[in-house]
Design a protein around this motif. Sequence first.
Motif, PDB file in Angstrom:
ATOM      1  N   PRO A 119      -1.055  -3.529 -16.220  1.00 57.28           N
ATOM      2  CA  PRO A 119      -2.089  -3.570 -16.307  1.00 57.28           C
ATOM      3  C   PRO A 119      -3.756  -3.196 -17.841  1.00 57.28           C
ATOM      4  CG  PRO A 119      -1.951  -1.805 -15.024  1.00 57.28           C
ATOM      5  CD  PRO A 119      -0.948  -2.345 -16.123  1.00 57.28           C
ATOM      6  N   THR A 120      -4.364  -4.000 -17.612  1.00 50.50           N
ATOM      7  CA  THR A 120      -5.444  -4.622 -19.288  1.00 50.50           C
ATOM      8  C   THR A 120      -6.792  -3.095 -18.957  1.00 50.50           C
ATOM      9  OG1 THR A 120      -6.560  -5.485 -17.946  1.00 50.50           O
ATOM     10  CG2 THR A 120      -4.723  -6.325 -19.706  1.00 50.50           C
ATOM     11  N   PHE A 121      -6.871  -2.686 -20.069  1.00 49.02           N
ATOM     12  CA  PHE A 121      -8.696  -1.614 -20.804  1.00 49.02           C
ATOM     13  C   PHE A 121      -9.174  -2.225 -19.124  1.00 49.02           C
ATOM     14  CE2 PHE A 121     -12.591  -0.510 -21.586  1.00 49.02           C
ATOM     15  CZ  PHE A 121     -12.002   0.700 -21.859  1.00 49.02           C
ATOM     16  N   ALA A 122      -9.541  -3.249 -19.195  1.00 49.80           N
ATOM     17  CA  ALA A 122     -10.867  -3.762 -18.305  1.00 49.80           C
ATOM     18  C   ALA A 122     -10.388  -3.872 -16.803  1.00 49.80           C
ATOM     19  CB  ALA A 122     -10.882  -5.881 -18.513  1.00 49.80           C
ATOM     20  N   GLU A 123      -8.985  -3.732 -16.481  1.00 46.49           N
ATOM     21  CA  GLU A 123      -9.096  -3.766 -14.967  1.00 46.49           C
ATOM     22  C   GLU A 123      -9.293  -2.558 -14.749  1.00 46.49           C
ATOM     23  OE1 GLU A 123      -4.988  -4.799 -14.421  1.00 46.49           O
ATOM     24  OE2 GLU A 123      -5.745  -7.437 -14.694  1.00 46.49           O
ATOM     25  N   ALA A 124      -8.809  -1.643 -15.914  1.00 47.69           N
ATOM     26  CA  ALA A 124      -9.043  -0.111 -15.369  1.00 47.69           C
ATOM     27  C   ALA A 124     -10.348   0.712 -15.281  1.00 47.69           C
ATOM     28  CB  ALA A 124      -8.454   0.943 -16.526  1.00 47.69           C
ATOM     29  N   ALA A 125     -11.374  -0.249 -16.655  1.00 49.07           N
ATOM     30  CA  ALA A 125     -12.486  -0.598 -16.406  1.00 49.07           C
ATOM     31  C   ALA A 125     -13.141  -0.822 -15.296  1.00 49.07           C
ATOM     32  CB  ALA A 125     -13.281  -0.544 -17.337  1.00 49.07           C
ATOM     33  N   GLU A 126     -12.637  -1.679 -14.145  1.00 47.33           N
ATOM     34  CA  GLU A 126     -13.896  -1.931 -13.342  1.00 47.33           C
ATOM     35  C   GLU A 126     -13.364  -1.702 -12.152  1.00 47.33           C
ATOM     36  OE1 GLU A 126     -13.461  -6.272 -10.667  1.00 47.33           O
ATOM     37  OE2 GLU A 126     -11.852  -6.023 -12.510  1.00 47.33           O
ATOM     38  N   VAL A 200     -17.009   9.954 -23.936  1.00 46.35           N
ATOM     39  CA  VAL A 200     -16.892  10.437 -22.257  1.00 46.35           C
ATOM     40  C   VAL A 200     -16.602   9.513 -21.288  1.00 46.35           C
ATOM     41  CG1 VAL A 200     -18.107  11.948 -20.519  1.00 46.35           C
ATOM     42  CG2 VAL A 200     -18.062  12.537 -22.556  1.00 46.35           C
ATOM     43  N   THR A 201     -16.877   7.990 -21.297  1.00 46.14           N
ATOM     44  CA  THR A 201     -16.884   7.522 -20.762  1.00 46.14           C
ATOM     45  C   THR A 201     -15.590   6.578 -20.697  1.00 46.14           C
ATOM     46  OG1 THR A 201     -19.292   6.362 -20.455  1.00 46.14           O
ATOM     47  CG2 THR A 201     -17.649   5.334 -20.035  1.00 46.14           C
ATOM     48  N   MET A 202     -14.806   6.902 -22.217  1.00 48.39           N
ATOM     49  CA  MET A 202     -13.628   6.287 -22.186  1.00 48.39           C
ATOM     50  C   MET A 202     -12.626   6.668 -21.560  1.00 48.39           C
ATOM     51  SD  MET A 202     -11.929   4.012 -23.999  1.00 48.39           S
ATOM     52  CE  MET A 202     -10.483   3.484 -24.638  1.00 48.39           C
ATOM     53  N   ARG A 203     -12.897   8.388 -21.719  1.00 53.66           N
ATOM     54  CA  ARG A 203     -11.609   9.207 -21.505  1.00 53.66           C
ATOM     55  C   ARG A 203     -11.835   9.242 -19.823  1.00 53.66           C
ATOM     56  NH1 ARG A 203     -14.169  13.348 -23.375  1.00 53.66           N
ATOM     57  NH2 ARG A 203     -12.444  13.791 -24.881  1.00 53.66           N
ATOM     58  N   LEU A 204     -13.419   9.532 -18.966  1.00 52.41           N
ATOM     59  CA  LEU A 204     -12.824   9.038 -17.344  1.00 52.41           C
ATOM     60  C   LEU A 204     -12.686   7.523 -17.291  1.00 52.41           C
ATOM     61  CD1 LEU A 204     -16.789  10.044 -16.998  1.00 52.41           C
ATOM     62  CD2 LEU A 204     -14.926  11.260 -16.703  1.00 52.41           C
ATOM     63  N   VAL A 205     -12.610   6.219 -17.806  1.00 54.76           N
ATOM     64  CA  VAL A 205     -11.757   5.394 -17.208  1.00 54.76           C
ATOM     65  C   VAL A 205     -10.003   5.724 -17.107  1.00 54.76           C
ATOM     66  CG1 VAL A 205     -11.170   2.774 -18.273  1.00 54.76           C
ATOM     67  CG2 VAL A 205     -13.519   3.691 -18.631  1.00 54.76           C
ATOM     68  N   LEU A 206      -9.740   5.638 -18.693  1.00 54.11           N
ATOM     69  CA  LEU A 206      -8.625   6.554 -19.330  1.00 54.11           C
ATOM     70  C   LEU A 206      -8.230   7.512 -17.519  1.00 54.11           C
ATOM     71  CD1 LEU A 206      -7.941   7.290 -23.296  1.00 54.11           C
ATOM     72  CD2 LEU A 206      -7.356   5.370 -21.232  1.00 54.11           C
ATOM     73  N   LYS A 207      -8.667   8.267 -17.348  1.00 53.18           N
ATOM     74  CA  LYS A 207      -7.954   9.564 -15.592  1.00 53.18           C
ATOM     75  C   LYS A 207      -7.778   8.802 -15.350  1.00 53.18           C
ATOM     76  CE  LYS A 207     -10.575  13.592 -17.201  1.00 53.18           C
ATOM     77  NZ  LYS A 207     -11.141  14.649 -17.475  1.00 53.18           N
ATOM     78  N   THR A 208      -9.289   7.489 -14.726  1.00 54.74           N
ATOM     79  CA  THR A 208      -8.604   6.576 -13.205  1.00 54.74           C
ATOM     80  C   THR A 208      -7.282   5.787 -13.495  1.00 54.74           C
ATOM     81  OG1 THR A 208     -11.447   5.658 -13.317  1.00 54.74           O
ATOM     82  CG2 THR A 208     -10.003   4.606 -12.248  1.00 54.74           C
ATOM     83  N   ALA A 209      -7.315   5.092 -15.049  1.00 51.07           N
ATOM     84  CA  ALA A 209      -5.929   4.594 -15.476  1.00 51.07           C
ATOM     85  C   ALA A 209      -4.154   5.626 -14.901  1.00 51.07           C
ATOM     86  CB  ALA A 209      -5.938   3.970 -16.375  1.00 51.07           C
ATOM     87  N   HIS A 210      -4.636   6.929 -15.088  1.00 59.62           N
ATOM     88  CA  HIS A 210      -3.391   7.658 -14.555  1.00 59.62           C
ATOM     89  C   HIS A 210      -3.324   8.120 -13.899  1.00 59.62           C
ATOM     90  CE1 HIS A 210      -2.083  12.095 -14.995  1.00 59.62           C
ATOM     91  NE2 HIS A 210      -1.344  11.582 -15.479  1.00 59.62           N
ATOM     92  N   ARG A 211      -4.937   8.345 -12.497  1.00 64.03           N
ATOM     93  CA  ARG A 211      -4.276   8.386 -11.592  1.00 64.03           C
ATOM     94  C   ARG A 211      -3.653   7.510 -10.532  1.00 64.03           C
ATOM     95  NH1 ARG A 211     -10.048  10.601 -11.781  1.00 64.03           N
ATOM     96  NH2 ARG A 211     -11.299   8.456 -11.455  1.00 64.03           N
ATOM     97  N   TYR A 212      -4.325   5.898 -10.524  1.00 66.62           N
ATOM     98  CA  TYR A 212      -3.077   5.309 -10.309  1.00 66.62           C
ATOM     99  C   TYR A 212      -1.960   4.608 -10.507  1.00 66.62           C
ATOM    100  CZ  TYR A 212      -7.457   3.779  -8.338  1.00 66.62           C
ATOM    101  OH  TYR A 212      -8.330   3.397  -7.100  1.00 66.62           O
ATOM    102  N   TRP A 214      -0.688   4.268 -13.580  1.00 66.82           N
ATOM    103  CA  TRP A 214      -1.101   3.025 -15.314  1.00 66.82           C
ATOM    104  C   TRP A 214      -0.167   3.751 -16.712  1.00 66.82           C
ATOM    105  CZ3 TRP A 214      -5.748   0.107 -13.650  1.00 66.82           C
ATOM    106  CH2 TRP A 214      -5.720  -0.366 -12.024  1.00 66.82           C
ATOM    107  N   ILE A 215      -0.435   5.045 -16.777  1.00 65.79           N
ATOM    108  CA  ILE A 215      -0.404   6.170 -18.009  1.00 65.79           C
ATOM    109  C   ILE A 215       0.713   6.940 -17.170  1.00 65.79           C
ATOM    110  CG2 ILE A 215      -1.902   4.266 -19.931  1.00 65.79           C
ATOM    111  CD1 ILE A 215      -4.161   6.908 -19.153  1.00 65.79           C
ATOM    112  N   ASP A 216       0.596   7.276 -18.720  1.00 71.36           N
ATOM    113  CA  ASP A 216       1.695   9.028 -18.503  1.00 71.36           C
ATOM    114  C   ASP A 216       0.428  10.087 -18.187  1.00 71.36           C
ATOM    115  OD1 ASP A 216       4.042   7.503 -17.465  1.00 71.36           O
ATOM    116  OD2 ASP A 216       4.577   7.578 -19.499  1.00 71.36           O
ATOM    117  N   ALA A 217       0.246   9.839 -19.516  1.00 72.08           N
ATOM    118  CA  ALA A 217      -0.744  10.927 -18.930  1.00 72.08           C
ATOM    119  C   ALA A 217      -1.820  10.598 -19.837  1.00 72.08           C
ATOM    120  CB  ALA A 217      -0.198  12.441 -20.053  1.00 72.08           C
ATOM    121  N   VAL A 218      -3.117  11.191 -20.314  1.00 67.89           N
ATOM    122  CA  VAL A 218      -4.380  10.369 -20.730  1.00 67.89           C
ATOM    123  C   VAL A 218      -4.377  10.990 -22.248  1.00 67.89           C
ATOM    124  CG1 VAL A 218      -7.315  10.921 -21.110  1.00 67.89           C
ATOM    125  CG2 VAL A 218      -5.643  11.026 -18.286  1.00 67.89           C
ATOM    126  N   PRO A 219      -4.606  10.388 -22.954  1.00 66.16           N
ATOM    127  CA  PRO A 219      -4.381  11.131 -24.389  1.00 66.16           C
ATOM    128  C   PRO A 219      -5.242  11.699 -24.871  1.00 66.16           C
ATOM    129  CG  PRO A 219      -4.382   8.630 -24.658  1.00 66.16           C
ATOM    130  CD  PRO A 219      -4.749   9.161 -22.968  1.00 66.16           C
TER     131      PRO A 219
END
Length: 442
Positions: A119-126, A200-212, A214-219
């Motif tokens: 998944p791309t960043f755009a998908e996580a942001a959506e 802050v917005t970037m971190r929230l998007v990465l947390k969304t990807a982590h919940r699904y 898509w990533i192992d941990a939030v950097p």
Amino acid sequence: MVTETHSLMDGKVHVYRRDGSRYWQCSTYMNGRNHRKSTKHESLAMAMDYAREWYMSVYVDSRRFQESGLTQNLLHKAAPHHHRIEEPAHYNNAPHSPYAPQTPRPYEPRPKKQAASGPTFAEAAEKFIAEYNIITQGERNEAWAQGHAMRINVHLIPFFGEMPVKQINAGLMQEYRVARNTNGYKGRIPSRSTLHHETVTMRLVLKTAHRYGWIDAVPDISAPYKTSGKVKHRAWFSPEEYKMLYEATRERAKNPSRERYRTVWEDLHDYVLFMANTGLRPDEAGRLEYRDVTIVTDQDSGERLLEIEVRGKRGVGYCKSMSGAILPFQRMQKRHGGKPTDKIFGKTPRDTMNKILDELNLKYDRDGNVRTSYSLRHTYICLRLMEGADIYQIAKNCRTSVEMIEQFYAAHLKNTLDASAINVRKPKRKPQKAGKNEDSPL
């Protein structure tokens, strides 16, 4: 054929126009190859602005490829065959002579971008935008939620959009900050707080990807440098400046330039007095209705004052005003025939406020901080501190924290320093004279 050429960035960028074309082109040489692009502008000034921003984006992409570990040889081998330019046989074997013709370096094309895996960043942001308002159950301000979407669409997706979310790390986030500080947006360099909001917005998007998953941990994408900025006090009006302000608004209310503006200036005068005697935020005053305000006699002080039910970013809170807020409130109610459900002030009077501040030369304080309607709240807090009010009670009445008041208000007020507690001197003990010890056998 090129008809006109201009150079930018110390000769690193060239802007030119060909025969038969109405658009300006731009080019640069970087990493062993030429980069060219059309500016799509007929104006030279606009084309040169575009060329500067385009050059910085090419530079950032180049640094990203270099830091990824790809060498020039690997890039050359990875290029398609029809893009290569073979080296002449004499290139490495010919003796070096200053008079011999110099053979240029072979053309090394830009490598192909790796296909996105996962998944791309755009998908996580959506995903994040779709679920944010639902998950927070409407408890966050609508403008704050819209700010997240704006930062994603305007700044983050153009930089990270097609990038796999697994590849995003602290280094890429730092490259993003460098690019923002270099290019800005529409010619404006972002402030420290703006970059913080984007982080802050970037971190929230990465947390969304982590919940699904898509990533192992939030950097850790926090800013590595300048983590603690310089503390600046909030813009406020000193007692002398506040007196200048309300005297000027009072004079305008009595003698307006035109009769039809009388009500406007009378409302501004009452607004200034009301805000400086209650400490409300402008958005809180904008939501205030007549039924939220009650004139009472305080049991502790015996003074008549206003009890206000405040609705703002902290939810529902309460405020007890100074006695100076009663008369402006009564004048507003009489002037407009306010019903219980009518708003007292409604929209913040920015235009008239800015006009009177410009006329009095009070728009900026001596440190360059801009004064707005919010400065009336800061004035209320500072004047209460100068008169010796308890800082905890001020924090409760203003629906904020003691830490905020100590950091932005109490730090620059001389009246909050108690000289009797600072200039303490311990009494000096008189030295004892040396004498014989009675227990000594001598």
